[in-house]
Design a protein around this motif. Sequence first.
Motif: not given
Length: 195
Positions: A10-16, A31-32, A35-37
């Motif tokens: 799932g998303q991380t702050d660095w992805n964002l 958000t990550g 994403d995982a759920r």
Amino acid sequence: MTYITLVRHGQTDWNLAKRIQGSTDIPLNDTGREDARWAAEQLAAGTHHTVYTSPLVRARETGEIIANRLGIAIAGVVPDVREREFGEGEGMLVPEFIDKYGDWHAAVPGAESLSDVGARAIEALHTIAAEARRRSSPVAESVIVVAHGGVIRAVIDHVSSGTLPRDGEPILNGSAHRFLATPGYLRLLEESPVL
């Protein structure tokens, strides 16, 4: 035979922020976790037997969320499905990286090549498949492996021998790519955010 579903964490702050994480151990953001759920809900439509994860916390947490939802065990942490080491590029914003190095295939001081990432990841996937075959023979087993965008891209590039157009196509957080693994052979069957 073994079915392996590679799921991107799932998303991380660095992805964002569009910052290159590589081996930097960045956790999921809220958000990550969603994403995982979401990935777990999509995967719940099929039958899966075990989950493996990269050692990086963003993949481990994604794997735990998926395993808990599906009621299956995390069979292990697999170092060779960790994200690509980006060397001097690690921590850079993507536009800065592209401006400095040109593209993802560039030689970056201290970084792994995509080819090396693909080779180590595929060897790890074959080891996972062999373990699954020993557990389930003669029945096929379905395994989930939570990994990273660079790893998934490198595996797809390797199994397609570069024949599938991939540059510029994002590997989305929480997306899944399903492969068939037999001894010495790995084939992409399906790629979708919904499996």
